[in-house]
Design a protein around this motif. Structure first.
Motif, PDB file in Angstrom:
ATOM      1  N   PRO A 192      28.924  31.728  17.167  1.00  0.00           N
ATOM      2  CA  PRO A 192      29.079  30.532  17.987  1.00  0.00           C
ATOM      3  C   PRO A 192      28.289  29.375  17.382  1.00  0.00           C
ATOM      4  CG  PRO A 192      27.669  32.132  19.087  1.00  0.00           C
ATOM      5  CD  PRO A 192      28.199  32.791  17.861  1.00  0.00           C
ATOM      6  N   VAL A 193      28.762  28.172  17.637  1.00  0.00           N
ATOM      7  CA  VAL A 193      28.152  26.966  17.088  1.00  0.00           C
ATOM      8  C   VAL A 193      27.276  26.316  18.154  1.00  0.00           C
ATOM      9  CG1 VAL A 193      28.636  24.642  16.202  1.00  0.00           C
ATOM     10  CG2 VAL A 193      30.062  26.583  15.496  1.00  0.00           C
ATOM     11  N   ALA A 212      17.835  31.642  14.592  1.00  0.00           N
ATOM     12  CA  ALA A 212      17.290  33.007  14.550  1.00  0.00           C
ATOM     13  C   ALA A 212      18.065  33.927  15.492  1.00  0.00           C
ATOM     14  CB  ALA A 212      15.805  32.999  14.919  1.00  0.00           C
ATOM     15  N   GLY A 213      18.680  33.341  16.520  1.00  0.00           N
ATOM     16  CA  GLY A 213      19.488  34.118  17.458  1.00  0.00           C
ATOM     17  C   GLY A 213      20.914  34.345  16.985  1.00  0.00           C
ATOM     18  N   GLY A 214      21.238  33.866  15.774  1.00  0.00           N
ATOM     19  CA  GLY A 214      22.550  34.124  15.207  1.00  0.00           C
ATOM     20  C   GLY A 214      23.559  33.004  15.323  1.00  0.00           C
ATOM     21  N   TYR A 215      23.169  31.875  15.927  1.00  0.00           N
ATOM     22  CA  TYR A 215      24.082  30.749  16.039  1.00  0.00           C
ATOM     23  C   TYR A 215      24.232  30.026  14.710  1.00  0.00           C
ATOM     24  CZ  TYR A 215      24.432  30.786  21.146  1.00  0.00           C
ATOM     25  OH  TYR A 215      24.707  31.116  22.436  1.00  0.00           O
ATOM     26  N   ARG A 216      25.362  29.391  14.516  1.00  0.00           N
ATOM     27  CA  ARG A 216      25.599  28.462  13.415  1.00  0.00           C
ATOM     28  C   ARG A 216      25.177  27.098  13.972  1.00  0.00           C
ATOM     29  NH1 ARG A 216      28.282  29.150   9.034  1.00  0.00           N
ATOM     30  NH2 ARG A 216      29.191  31.088   9.795  1.00  0.00           N
ATOM     31  N   LEU A 261      27.400  25.568  22.557  1.00  0.00           N
ATOM     32  CA  LEU A 261      26.154  25.139  23.192  1.00  0.00           C
ATOM     33  C   LEU A 261      25.694  23.827  22.563  1.00  0.00           C
ATOM     34  CD1 LEU A 261      23.708  25.946  25.063  1.00  0.00           C
ATOM     35  CD2 LEU A 261      22.732  27.055  23.050  1.00  0.00           C
ATOM     36  N   VAL A 262      25.222  22.908  23.411  1.00  0.00           N
ATOM     37  CA  VAL A 262      24.626  21.652  22.942  1.00  0.00           C
ATOM     38  C   VAL A 262      23.252  21.554  23.571  1.00  0.00           C
ATOM     39  CG1 VAL A 262      24.776  19.121  22.970  1.00  0.00           C
ATOM     40  CG2 VAL A 262      26.860  20.492  22.710  1.00  0.00           C
TER      41      VAL A 262
END
Length: 195
Positions: free
Chosen positions: A118-119, A143-147, A171-172
């Motif tokens: 997820p971005v 660190a949680g895996g988001y782009r 997410l913003v």
């Protein structure tokens, strides 16, 4: 931020385990690390600050722990020291730049996100010159895996919305440290997001 994401049912792609020491032991260790980080920030050695930040991130894989338990308390101490005339304005500014650089370096050491990760878009709005909170969010989410795309400071609300749409952001995060124009821009951003 992570607590909010988890409460909202958002998937965290890389939830690193926290050290196995008991809660009291972890708390004391983090307070000690934060105190050491504070001293290093004021000591003037940029690379030492980066090494400390990277060392903790590499040991735990936990950006939230680094930001919430080490960086934030150390920066609060720097701010308090400045407010009480214990350090000069230039020392506070230099410490902020050292932390910003350490976060930027730490982000480059994170594992690359999955192609389908997820971005997240992180920014501070138009009249907000501060980027540290947005940068911390970018590290935690990365660190949680988001782009993660970090837009920095002084970002017009329309551009944050544009980035969110064009990048299909899940997410913003918005850092708000000034009023009232940032509050007005945030209101505008939320209205645009609902359209």
């Amino acid at each position: 931020l992570l607590r909010f994401a988890r409460e909202q049912g958002m998937e965290m792609l890389d939830s690193a385990p926290i050290a196995s020491a008991g809660r009291g032991g972890r708390l004391a260790a983090m307070e000690e690390l934060s105190a050491r980080f504070y001293e290093t920030l004021l000591g003037g050695d940029d690379r030492a600050v980066q090494r400390l930040a990277l060392g903790l991130l590499e040991r735990t894989g936990d950006g939230a722990r680094l930001c919430d338990d080490v960086i934030a308390p150390a920066m609060h101490r720097v701010g308090d020291a400045w407010a009480n005339d214990h350090v000069a304005v230039f020392s506070e500014h230099a410490a902020t730049q050292r932390v910003s650089a350490a976060i930027a370096v730490a982000r480059t050491h994170l594992p690359p996100p999955a192609e389908d990760a997820p971005v997240a878009v992180c920014a501070a709005l138009e009249d907000d010159p501060y980027t540290l909170a947005a940068a911390m969010c970018s590290l935690v989410l990365g660190a949680g895996g988001y782009r993660v795309t970090l837009l920095g400071c002084h970002t017009p609300a329309e551009e944050v919305l544009r980035a969110a749409v064009e990048l299909s952001a899940a997410l913003v995060t918005i850092s708000v440290s000034t009023e009232p124009s940032s509050l007005e821009a945030l209101t505008s951003l939320c209205a645009g997001a609902n359209e």
